[in-house]
Design a protein around this motif. Sequence first.
Motif, PDB file in Angstrom:
ATOM      1  N   LEU A 145     -24.279   3.936  11.102  1.00 19.68           N
ATOM      2  CA  LEU A 145     -24.180   2.967  10.108  1.00 19.68           C
ATOM      3  C   LEU A 145     -25.313   1.898  10.468  1.00 19.68           C
ATOM      4  O   LEU A 145     -25.918   1.298   9.543  1.00 19.68           O
ATOM      5  CB  LEU A 145     -22.782   2.195   9.675  1.00 19.68           C
ATOM      6  N   ASN A 146     -25.456   1.621  11.784  1.00 18.16           N
ATOM      7  CA  ASN A 146     -26.476   0.508  12.087  1.00 18.16           C
ATOM      8  C   ASN A 146     -27.929   1.185  11.930  1.00 18.16           C
ATOM      9  O   ASN A 146     -28.779   0.302  11.223  1.00 18.16           O
ATOM     10  CB  ASN A 146     -26.396   0.182  13.810  1.00 18.16           C
ATOM     11  N   GLN A 147     -28.313   2.524  12.286  1.00 17.24           N
ATOM     12  CA  GLN A 147     -29.392   2.876  11.896  1.00 17.24           C
ATOM     13  C   GLN A 147     -29.597   2.932  10.243  1.00 17.24           C
ATOM     14  O   GLN A 147     -30.863   2.741   9.863  1.00 17.24           O
ATOM     15  CB  GLN A 147     -29.685   4.203  12.685  1.00 17.24           C
ATOM     16  N   ALA A 195     -32.964  -1.781   4.917  1.00 17.68           N
ATOM     17  CA  ALA A 195     -33.596  -3.006   5.247  1.00 17.68           C
ATOM     18  C   ALA A 195     -35.172  -2.823   5.118  1.00 17.68           C
ATOM     19  O   ALA A 195     -35.765  -3.962   5.134  1.00 17.68           O
ATOM     20  CB  ALA A 195     -33.116  -3.477   6.467  1.00 17.68           C
ATOM     21  N   GLY A 196     -35.905  -1.695   5.177  1.00 16.29           N
ATOM     22  CA  GLY A 196     -37.078  -1.543   5.010  1.00 16.29           C
ATOM     23  C   GLY A 196     -37.707  -1.746   3.640  1.00 16.29           C
ATOM     24  O   GLY A 196     -38.899  -2.081   3.472  1.00 16.29           O
ATOM     25  N   VAL A 197     -36.695  -2.161   2.729  1.00 18.69           N
ATOM     26  CA  VAL A 197     -37.091  -2.776   1.302  1.00 18.69           C
ATOM     27  C   VAL A 197     -37.409  -4.258   1.469  1.00 18.69           C
ATOM     28  O   VAL A 197     -38.054  -4.566   0.563  1.00 18.69           O
ATOM     29  CB  VAL A 197     -36.180  -2.375   0.371  1.00 18.69           C
ATOM     30  N   PHE A 198     -37.039  -4.840   2.361  1.00 19.61           N
ATOM     31  CA  PHE A 198     -37.216  -6.194   2.375  1.00 19.61           C
ATOM     32  C   PHE A 198     -38.457  -6.700   2.582  1.00 19.61           C
ATOM     33  O   PHE A 198     -39.445  -5.849   3.584  1.00 19.61           O
ATOM     34  CB  PHE A 198     -36.391  -6.815   3.575  1.00 19.61           C
ATOM     35  N   LEU A 208     -29.889  -4.444  10.328  1.00 16.73           N
ATOM     36  CA  LEU A 208     -30.163  -5.228   9.209  1.00 16.73           C
ATOM     37  C   LEU A 208     -30.562  -6.614   9.198  1.00 16.73           C
ATOM     38  O   LEU A 208     -31.771  -6.990   8.791  1.00 16.73           O
ATOM     39  CB  LEU A 208     -29.165  -4.985   7.988  1.00 16.73           C
ATOM     40  N   ILE A 209     -29.701  -7.399   9.950  1.00 17.04           N
ATOM     41  CA  ILE A 209     -30.171  -8.842   9.988  1.00 17.04           C
ATOM     42  C   ILE A 209     -31.266  -8.970  10.720  1.00 17.04           C
ATOM     43  O   ILE A 209     -32.105  -9.798  10.766  1.00 17.04           O
ATOM     44  CB  ILE A 209     -28.684  -9.310  10.504  1.00 17.04           C
ATOM     45  N   GLU A 210     -31.272  -8.122  11.905  1.00 13.84           N
ATOM     46  CA  GLU A 210     -32.352  -8.248  13.015  1.00 13.84           C
ATOM     47  C   GLU A 210     -33.784  -8.174  12.328  1.00 13.84           C
ATOM     48  O   GLU A 210     -34.761  -8.788  12.437  1.00 13.84           O
ATOM     49  CB  GLU A 210     -32.139  -7.303  14.349  1.00 13.84           C
ATOM     50  N   HIS A 211     -33.925  -7.050  11.390  1.00 12.88           N
ATOM     51  CA  HIS A 211     -35.107  -6.503  10.905  1.00 12.88           C
ATOM     52  C   HIS A 211     -35.614  -7.654   9.883  1.00 12.88           C
ATOM     53  O   HIS A 211     -36.466  -7.993   9.881  1.00 12.88           O
ATOM     54  CB  HIS A 211     -34.853  -5.279   9.967  1.00 12.88           C
ATOM     55  N   ALA A 212     -34.516  -8.182   8.919  1.00 17.02           N
ATOM     56  CA  ALA A 212     -34.908  -9.280   8.225  1.00 17.02           C
ATOM     57  C   ALA A 212     -35.457 -10.362   8.848  1.00 17.02           C
ATOM     58  O   ALA A 212     -36.417 -10.928   8.411  1.00 17.02           O
ATOM     59  CB  ALA A 212     -33.602  -9.698   7.460  1.00 17.02           C
ATOM     60  N   ASN A 213     -34.834 -10.793   9.837  1.00 17.60           N
ATOM     61  CA  ASN A 213     -35.274 -12.095  10.822  1.00 17.60           C
ATOM     62  C   ASN A 213     -36.452 -11.662  11.340  1.00 17.60           C
ATOM     63  O   ASN A 213     -37.415 -12.435  11.395  1.00 17.60           O
ATOM     64  CB  ASN A 213     -34.301 -12.404  11.781  1.00 17.60           C
TER      65      ASN A 213
END
Length: 417
Positions: free
Chosen positions: A173-175, A181-184, A201-206
Motif C-alpha cells: 500500500l505504501n508503494q 501521489a505521482g499526480v500531485f 504519499l505524504i512524503e512525496h507531496a511534501n
Amino acid sequence: MKQNLDQWLSYLESNHPTEIDMGLERVRIVAQRLDLFKPTPLVLLVAGTNGKGSTVTFCTEFLKTLGLNVGSYMSPHLHVYNERVRINGQPVSDELIIESFEAIEIARQEISLTYFEVGTLSALYIFKQQKLDACVLEIGLGGRLDAVNIVDADGAAVTSIGLDHQDWLGSDLNQISYEKAGVFRANKAAVCGQRLPPELLIEHANDISANLFVKGEAFDFDCKDNLWTWRGLDTLNRPVVFEGLPYPSLPIENAATAIQLMVQVKPELTYDQVKKGLLSAQLDGRLQVFTHPFNGVMDVGHNPQAAQLLNQYLIRTPAKGRKIALLAMLHDKDAPLVVKEMTQIDEWHLAGLSGYRGQTSEELRKKLPKTMVVEHCHQSVRDALDALIDIVNPDDTVVVFGSFFTVAQLQDWLSSH
C-alpha cells in the motif's frame, strides 16, 4: 481504410503489442507534437483505487454550476466508447472521436501507442479543439506512469488507496500510494480522500511542495438526519463550512473530496452552487437504483473499498424484505474480501462472466468461504436475472454488482423488460 468508429477501435486494439505499456515517453512525444499538455485553461486530475468516477462527476457538475464548459474523461465504458469522453456530461459524437484519431495517427509517425494512450490523447485533443474552459481527467491505472499524467495539471485528488491492479502496482500500500501521489504537482492543490494515508504519499507531496489536504485533517464531513455538513480549508488555509447539504446519489466520501479540490481551484464556489452540483451529479452504474421488474440497486464496484461504500448505502436505505445479491466478477479481482464487506446481504446468487478475464460462477464459488450460503450459481447474469424474477418479492431489494460487465449486462436486460 477505417470508415467508422468501430473500425478505428478494432485497429487501435491490435496496433500495439501489449494492452498496457507503462511509461510516458512515447505518449509524451505525440502529445508534444499536438500541443496537448494544457488542453484547457483549467486541468484537474483524479486518481485512486475507488471513487474516481464519482469524484470526476462531482467536480464536473460543480464547474458547470460556475457557467463553465467542461470536458471529462473516464474509463472504462459500459456500452459505447463515447461514454469515456464527455462535454458537459454528454458523450461526444463519433465524428469528433474519429477526427481526433486521424490527427493522432498522423502525429504519431513511427511511435506505437496502446489503445488507452490513443484514447487519452483523443480526449485531450477533443477538449482543446472544442475550446472548453476546463477538463477533469480520471487516471486509469496508478498515477505516476499513467498516460493521463502527461498534462500540466492545476490540481489533483487521490480519492482512496487500496489493493487493485496488483499485477501492475504491487501489493504494498505504501508503494501504491507513491504511484498515485505521482499526480500531485508542485505548489498546486493536492487533495487526499484517504484518511490516514500511507507515509510515502505524504512524503512525496511534501518533497515536491504540493499543497496537501488530507481527509480527517484539513477537511471532513458529518451527517445528521437527512443532511450533511462539509468542513475544509480555502486557499489561505482559512476554515470553510457548508452546512445543510443534501445527500447526493453518489457516495458522500467522494463528494467531500471533490469539494475540497474545488474550493482550492475555484474559491468563488458558493453554497448554492455546491448544492446544485450535488443534486445533479449522477453516474451510470454507480449506486444506481432501478424499480422494474423488481426493486434493486446496481454498482460497478469490484474491490473491497467499493463494496464497503455499497454496504454503507444499504445500511442507510433499509428494505422491508430481503437483500438479495447477484455477484459476477472478473477472475483477477479479490472476491473473498469484497464479499466480506457485504454484511447486509440475506441471500447470495452468483453468475459467470465470459471473456479472457471472466470466470464461471462455479469458479467464483470456489474462491469464496465454504461457510457462505450461496442460493444458486447461474451460467450468466441474464440467466440469474431471469431466475430472480420468479423468486423476488415486492419488498425485496436485488443488489447487482462486481464489475462493469455485470452492470452492462443488467442494463441490457432491463431494457428488454
